[in-house]
Motif scaffolding. Structure first.
Motif, PDB file in Angstrom:
ATOM      1  N   LEU A 291       0.516  35.025  74.146  1.00 16.13           N
ATOM      2  CA  LEU A 291      -0.309  34.632  73.003  1.00 16.13           C
ATOM      3  C   LEU A 291       0.365  33.529  72.191  1.00 16.13           C
ATOM      4  O   LEU A 291      -0.283  32.566  71.764  1.00 16.13           O
ATOM      5  CB  LEU A 291      -0.566  35.837  72.096  1.00 16.13           C
ATOM      6  CG  LEU A 291      -1.564  36.887  72.570  1.00 16.13           C
ATOM      7  CD1 LEU A 291      -1.557  38.087  71.620  1.00 16.13           C
ATOM      8  CD2 LEU A 291      -2.975  36.304  72.663  1.00 16.13           C
TER       9      LEU A 291
ATOM     10  N   ARG B 131      -1.879  30.358  72.505  1.00 13.81           N
ATOM     11  CA  ARG B 131      -2.753  30.409  71.344  1.00 13.81           C
ATOM     12  C   ARG B 131      -4.235  30.457  71.724  1.00 13.81           C
ATOM     13  O   ARG B 131      -5.041  29.638  71.260  1.00 13.81           O
ATOM     14  CB  ARG B 131      -2.499  29.204  70.422  1.00 13.81           C
ATOM     15  CG  ARG B 131      -1.064  29.060  69.950  1.00 13.81           C
ATOM     16  CD  ARG B 131      -0.701  30.086  68.927  1.00 13.81           C
ATOM     17  NE  ARG B 131      -1.577  29.992  67.742  1.00 13.81           N
ATOM     18  CZ  ARG B 131      -1.741  30.976  66.876  1.00 13.81           C
ATOM     19  NH1 ARG B 131      -1.130  32.136  67.050  1.00 13.81           N
ATOM     20  NH2 ARG B 131      -2.530  30.815  65.824  1.00 13.81           N
TER      21      ARG B 131
ATOM     22  N   PHE C  19      -8.406  37.644  71.823  1.00 20.01           N
ATOM     23  CA  PHE C  19      -7.809  38.587  72.767  1.00 20.01           C
ATOM     24  C   PHE C  19      -8.534  39.921  72.677  1.00 20.01           C
ATOM     25  O   PHE C  19      -9.171  40.252  71.664  1.00 20.01           O
ATOM     26  CB  PHE C  19      -6.299  38.754  72.542  1.00 20.01           C
ATOM     27  CG  PHE C  19      -5.905  39.322  71.200  1.00 20.01           C
ATOM     28  CD1 PHE C  19      -6.057  40.674  70.900  1.00 20.01           C
ATOM     29  CD2 PHE C  19      -5.343  38.504  70.223  1.00 20.01           C
ATOM     30  CE1 PHE C  19      -5.675  41.208  69.674  1.00 20.01           C
ATOM     31  CE2 PHE C  19      -4.961  39.014  68.977  1.00 20.01           C
ATOM     32  CZ  PHE C  19      -5.131  40.369  68.714  1.00 20.01           C
TER      33      PHE C  19
ATOM     34  N   LEU D 119       0.935  40.537  65.402  1.00 23.02           N
ATOM     35  CA  LEU D 119      -0.317  39.847  65.712  1.00 23.02           C
ATOM     36  C   LEU D 119      -0.888  39.127  64.486  1.00 23.02           C
ATOM     37  O   LEU D 119      -1.356  37.989  64.595  1.00 23.02           O
ATOM     38  CB  LEU D 119      -1.341  40.848  66.251  1.00 23.02           C
ATOM     39  CG  LEU D 119      -1.005  41.460  67.612  1.00 23.02           C
ATOM     40  CD1 LEU D 119      -1.934  42.629  67.916  1.00 23.02           C
ATOM     41  CD2 LEU D 119      -1.109  40.412  68.723  1.00 23.02           C
TER      42      LEU D 119
ATOM     43  N   LEU E  15      -7.423  36.239  76.112  1.00 18.96           N
ATOM     44  CA  LEU E  15      -6.440  37.052  76.832  1.00 18.96           C
ATOM     45  C   LEU E  15      -6.912  38.501  76.785  1.00 18.96           C
ATOM     46  O   LEU E  15      -7.233  39.011  75.706  1.00 18.96           O
ATOM     47  CB  LEU E  15      -5.065  36.912  76.193  1.00 18.96           C
ATOM     48  CG  LEU E  15      -3.909  37.730  76.799  1.00 18.96           C
ATOM     49  CD1 LEU E  15      -2.587  36.993  76.628  1.00 18.96           C
ATOM     50  CD2 LEU E  15      -3.793  39.131  76.159  1.00 18.96           C
TER      51      LEU E  15
ATOM     52  N   TYR F 178      -3.317  35.919  63.910  1.00 19.64           N
ATOM     53  CA  TYR F 178      -4.627  36.372  64.380  1.00 19.64           C
ATOM     54  C   TYR F 178      -5.219  37.404  63.421  1.00 19.64           C
ATOM     55  O   TYR F 178      -4.491  38.216  62.841  1.00 19.64           O
ATOM     56  CB  TYR F 178      -4.507  37.016  65.767  1.00 19.64           C
ATOM     57  CG  TYR F 178      -4.384  36.027  66.904  1.00 19.64           C
ATOM     58  CD1 TYR F 178      -5.502  35.615  67.620  1.00 19.64           C
ATOM     59  CD2 TYR F 178      -3.140  35.506  67.262  1.00 19.64           C
ATOM     60  CE1 TYR F 178      -5.387  34.708  68.666  1.00 19.64           C
ATOM     61  CE2 TYR F 178      -3.010  34.601  68.301  1.00 19.64           C
ATOM     62  CZ  TYR F 178      -4.141  34.198  69.010  1.00 19.64           C
ATOM     63  OH  TYR F 178      -4.029  33.298  70.036  1.00 19.64           O
TER      64      TYR F 178
ATOM     65  N   ARG G 160      -8.165  33.928  66.719  1.00 20.58           N
ATOM     66  CA  ARG G 160      -7.207  32.961  66.164  1.00 20.58           C
ATOM     67  C   ARG G 160      -7.733  32.354  64.862  1.00 20.58           C
ATOM     68  O   ARG G 160      -6.987  32.140  63.908  1.00 20.58           O
ATOM     69  CB  ARG G 160      -6.957  31.862  67.198  1.00 20.58           C
ATOM     70  CG  ARG G 160      -5.950  30.794  66.793  1.00 20.58           C
ATOM     71  CD  ARG G 160      -5.979  29.651  67.800  1.00 20.58           C
ATOM     72  NE  ARG G 160      -7.299  29.050  67.861  1.00 20.58           N
ATOM     73  CZ  ARG G 160      -7.862  28.584  68.975  1.00 20.58           C
ATOM     74  NH1 ARG G 160      -7.231  28.647  70.123  1.00 20.58           N
ATOM     75  NH2 ARG G 160      -9.071  28.042  68.933  1.00 20.58           N
TER      76      ARG G 160
END
Length: 408
Positions: free
Chosen positions: A170, A174, A178, A202, A128, A208, A234
């Motif tokens: 997000l 998942r 990003f 986050l 993302l 993350y 992730r």
């Protein structure tokens, strides 16, 4: 995620698109993703063939990404440059959409206001990217809820901000990684409380890892422009901003982006005219405006303030190009010698200042173009960030592909 869910992610389909394409209800699709039911083998084989076709059609496409708050596609260019394939774009401004579509004609229709988009209708993706605008968070509102004994969870601290929309996408999809971009002052906004909330959401709530770095575009283009890059993964990854290759600051100067006006480039639109492609007089400041800016600067200098215009020549590094540049151009005025008033940059020069190639099409008015480039990322900066992200993205995507192959 189930085997079917992983296949759907690789194929780039949203739940709605998959239901229509496969001729099953969205309920079926959701049950297959969760693993509550197993789809027919014919459905799985169809997706596998489509994924194989996508890989064969473009061997340089190694991962998928979504482009939120896309502007004119600066972050998209960075990700495409390292093998990414955009599967979804969101941008609310109709003029920015025009420029985006003119330069990415293969793109699917652009979604408008991300606040009106349901996360499940956005295709699954590996990465993302978002250059989201910064809005203040209501820390006081959360404190009030605590005082009243009312629970607050994932949404409350960020609800109503555009960062919230990044979070909910997000949370739903998942993705493996990003890349977010914002102004340098994001870290210090509201005495650091805004950034503290972002980090907690986050890291702690979404799980993350987060890496942040403020980078000055003056290492890549002749413009002092400090922006924060926020990179997240992730799963465990050895990503480090120390791996960036940062050129020496100041190697690029304004002469590298200004029209040469000597016939070595072709005239373009109304920006440059004649056989020597000289800059049109329309960009030269009127006597009235130039007089006003000089008076304004003198007034603030006498008061001990630093406000005033920014005058540049070929040897200069400019101030930060802003979205308000269309108003008077005061932050970056090009000197034309003592005998002539200075001029604004042309939109093409603004494009170059942001690191766009001359192949970029500018289909909008000067006013809209100035706004778009002032809001854009400096492309070479984030192209370098994307380069360092690439092996870690591919590692995560490769592990997903290996899982699919093993399950087959």
């Amino acid at each position: 995620m189930s085997e079917f869910g992983m296949l759907l992610q690789k194929a780039g389909y949203s739940v709605t698109e998959a239901a229509k394409h496969l001729d099953y209800s969205e309920g079926h699709i959701y049950r297959w993703i969760r693993g509550d039911e197993r789809p027919r083998d014919s459905v799985t084989k169809l997706l596998e063939l489509e994924i194989k076709g996508l890989c064969n059609a473009d061997s340089s496409t190694d991962f998928t990404f979504v482009d939120l708050f896309a502007g004119i596609g600066g972050l998209r260019k960075a990700m495409e440059g390292v093998g990414g394939r955009c599967v979804y774009t969101s941008e609310w401004d109709k003029y920015a959409q025009q420029t985006y579509l003119a330069n990415f004609p293969d793109n699917r229709p652009i979604a408008g206001d991300i606040r009106e988009e349901i996360a499940s209708t956005i295709p699954s993706h590996d990465v993302l990217v978002a250059g989201f605008p910064c809005q203040p968070f209501s820390i006081a509102g959360v404190s009030k809820k605590n005082a009243m004994g009312r629970a607050h969870g994932f949404d409350d601290e960020t609800q109503g901000t555009l960062f919230f929309d990044v979070l909910r996408v997000l949370k739903h999809h998942r993705p493996a990684a990003f890349l977010l971009e914002n102004v340098k002052n994001l870290k210090s906004h509201d005495k650091g409380k805004t950034f503290e909330v972002m980090q907690r959401k986050l890291r702690e709530e979404l799980g993350y890892t987060l890496h942040t770095q403020v980078i000055d575009a003056a290492h890549f283009v002749p413009q002092h422009r400090q922006r924060i890059a926020m990179v997240g993964f992730r799963d465990a990854a050895a990503f480090s901003f120390e791996d960036l290759v940062i050129p020496e600051r100041g190697l690029k100067r304004m002469r590298d982006i200004l029209h040469p006006e000597d016939g070595t480039e072709k005239p373009e639109s109304h920006y440059t005219i004649g056989k020597n492609a000289v800059v049109s007089d329309k960009y030269t400041l009127s006597d009235k405006l130039w007089g006003y800016l000089q008076g304004y600067a003198a007034k603030h200098k006498a008061a001990g303030n630093g406000f005033g215009f920014g005058l540049v020549d070929g040897d200069s590094i400019s101030r930060t190009l802003s979205a308000r540049y269309y108003k008077d151009g005061s932050e970056i005025l090009v000197s034309q010698g003592k005998a002539k008033n200075p001029r604004r940059l042309t939109p093409r020069e603004c494009a170059r200042l942001m690191g766009y190639e001359d192949s970029l099409k500018i289909p909008v008015s000067d006013t809209q173009a100035y706004k778009q480039f002032g809001n854009s990322v400096a492309v070479p900066v984030f192209a370098e960030v994307a380069r360092v992200m690439r092996p870690h993205i591919l590692s995560a995507v490769g592990e997903l592909s290996a899982m699919i192959s093993h399950n087959n």
